[in-house]
Design an enzyme around this catalytic site. Structure first.
Site, short mmCIF file in Angstrom:
data_model
loop_
_atom_site.label_atom_id
_atom_site.label_comp_id
_atom_site.label_asym_id
_atom_site.label_seq_id
_atom_site.Cartn_x
_atom_site.Cartn_y
_atom_site.Cartn_z
N GLU A 1 0.83 -1.20 0.00
CA GLU A 1 0.00 0.00 0.00
C GLU A 1 0.87 1.26 0.00
OE1 GLU A 1 -3.33 0.20 -0.47
OE2 GLU A 1 -2.77 2.31 -0.63
N GLY B 1 -10.45 10.64 -0.48
CA GLY B 1 -11.45 11.17 -1.39
C GLY B 1 -11.39 12.67 -1.54
N LYS B 2 -11.20 13.36 -0.44
CA LYS B 2 -11.12 14.83 -0.43
C LYS B 2 -10.04 15.34 -1.36
CE LYS B 2 -13.60 16.63 3.23
NZ LYS B 2 -14.67 17.50 2.80
N TYR C 1 -4.57 13.67 -6.69
CA TYR C 1 -4.31 12.50 -5.87
C TYR C 1 -4.66 11.23 -6.62
CZ TYR C 1 -2.30 12.95 -1.33
OH TYR C 1 -1.40 13.02 -0.32
N VAL D 1 -2.76 4.58 3.07
CA VAL D 1 -1.68 4.90 3.99
C VAL D 1 -2.23 5.25 5.39
CG1 VAL D 1 -1.30 7.35 3.46
CG2 VAL D 1 0.64 5.93 4.07
N ASP E 1 10.74 7.68 -1.50
CA ASP E 1 10.68 8.01 -2.92
C ASP E 1 11.27 9.39 -3.17
OD1 ASP E 1 8.64 10.15 -3.00
OD2 ASP E 1 7.14 8.59 -2.66
N HIS F 1 -5.94 7.95 -3.24
CA HIS F 1 -4.66 8.22 -2.61
C HIS F 1 -4.86 8.58 -1.14
CE1 HIS F 1 -0.50 9.68 -3.96
NE2 HIS F 1 -0.44 9.05 -2.82
C1 0RA Z 1 -0.48 14.98 -4.04
C2 0RA Z 1 0.13 16.21 -4.20
C3 0RA Z 1 1.52 16.30 -4.04
C4 0RA Z 1 2.24 15.19 -3.70
C5 0RA Z 1 1.61 13.97 -3.50
C6 0RA Z 1 0.26 13.86 -3.68
C7 0RA Z 1 2.43 12.80 -3.13
C8 0RA Z 1 1.92 11.77 -2.33
C9 0RA Z 1 2.75 10.70 -2.01
C10 0RA Z 1 2.63 9.55 -1.27
C11 0RA Z 1 3.84 8.89 -1.31
N1 0RA Z 1 4.71 9.59 -2.04
C12 0RA Z 1 4.08 10.70 -2.49
N2 0RA Z 1 4.55 11.69 -3.24
C13 0RA Z 1 3.75 12.72 -3.56
C14 0RA Z 1 2.26 17.57 -4.20
C15 0RA Z 1 1.75 18.39 -5.33
C16 0RA Z 1 2.66 19.59 -5.57
O1 0RA Z 1 3.83 19.58 -5.22
O2 0RA Z 1 2.16 20.55 -6.16
#
Ligand code: 0RA
Length: 194
Positions: free
Chosen positions: A12, A72-73, A79, A90, A43, A86
């Site tokens: 996950e 969901g939000k 996401y 987690v 990552d 997403h």
């Molecule tokens: C949504 C927006 C942004 C980053 C992530 C999700 C994100 C989630 C995870 C979960 C594990 N690794 C991840 N890496 C990124 C940021 C959007 C932005 O910078 O504008």
């Protein structure tokens, strides 16, 4: 209990990083099995958002990790667009972990957020500067929930190999600190190679 749920915890968290790679922002994912039974997934994506969630007046990432249905939000924005929402996963991993430490590197800074049994014990704080970006999730599966927390290298390696076949140009490493076994899974040709 056949350990399916335990291994799913790792998958996950890895899936969240795969999503970030699919969004085109990440090409390296490192999975580390620590000798104390904890797991890290690191990552080199953009790093989870640290901005304040307008309704809850908490950082978005804290809402995501603390709320079992928060994904969901955020799905309306950018996401998770593969196989679910997403953050939902987690937050479940967080709830099933005795502790979870989230390190975010973005905007030239590093941030730390800590949980115990799914509850925030240390709110998001800036911990220093960073020249790299990414997300690092370090968690310990709860021994009160999982009767056996012995993660099987072969189960994880099998899935990670499949993920690397399916996701071209993502390099995934698996490192087992219990045995010092380490592998790099990279398929330059992606699905074509498969
Ligand atoms: C949504 C927006 C942004 C980053 C992530 C999700 C994100 C989630 C995870 C979960 C594990 N690794 C991840 N890496 C990124 C940021 C959007 C932005 O910078 O504008």
């Amino acid at each position: 209990d056949d350990g399916t749920g335990l291994h799913h915890m790792v998958f996950e968290v890895v899936d969240n990083s795969i999503d970030e790679a699919l969004a085109g922002h990440c090409d390296q994912i490192d999975v580390i099995l620590h000798s104390d039974g904890a797991v890290s997934v690191i990552d080199n994506g953009r790093g989870m958002p640290v901005d304040i969630h307008p309704e809850q007046m908490l950082p978005g990432v804290e809402v995501i990790l603390s709320t079992l249905h928060a994904g969901g939000k955020f799905s309306a924005k950018n996401y998770r667009f593969s196989g679910g929402l997403h953050g939902v996963g987690v937050s479940v991993v967080n709830a099933l972990s005795s502790w979870l430490r989230l390190t975010i590197r973005r905007e030239g800074k590093s941030f730390l957020l800590e949980f115990q049994n799914g509850h925030c014990t240390s709110p998001l704080k800036e911990t220093g500067i960073s020249s790299i970006t990414g997300t690092e999730i370090h968690f310990h599966p709860d021994v009160e929930i999982f009767t056996d927390i012995d993660l099987k290298y072969a189960i994880l390696a099998k899935r990670i190999r499949e993920l690397s076949f399916l996701n071209k140009n993502i390099n995934i490493s698996l490192s087992d600190k219990r045995t010092n076994k380490e592998e790099n899974f990279a398929q330059k040709g992606g699905i074509a190679e498969f």
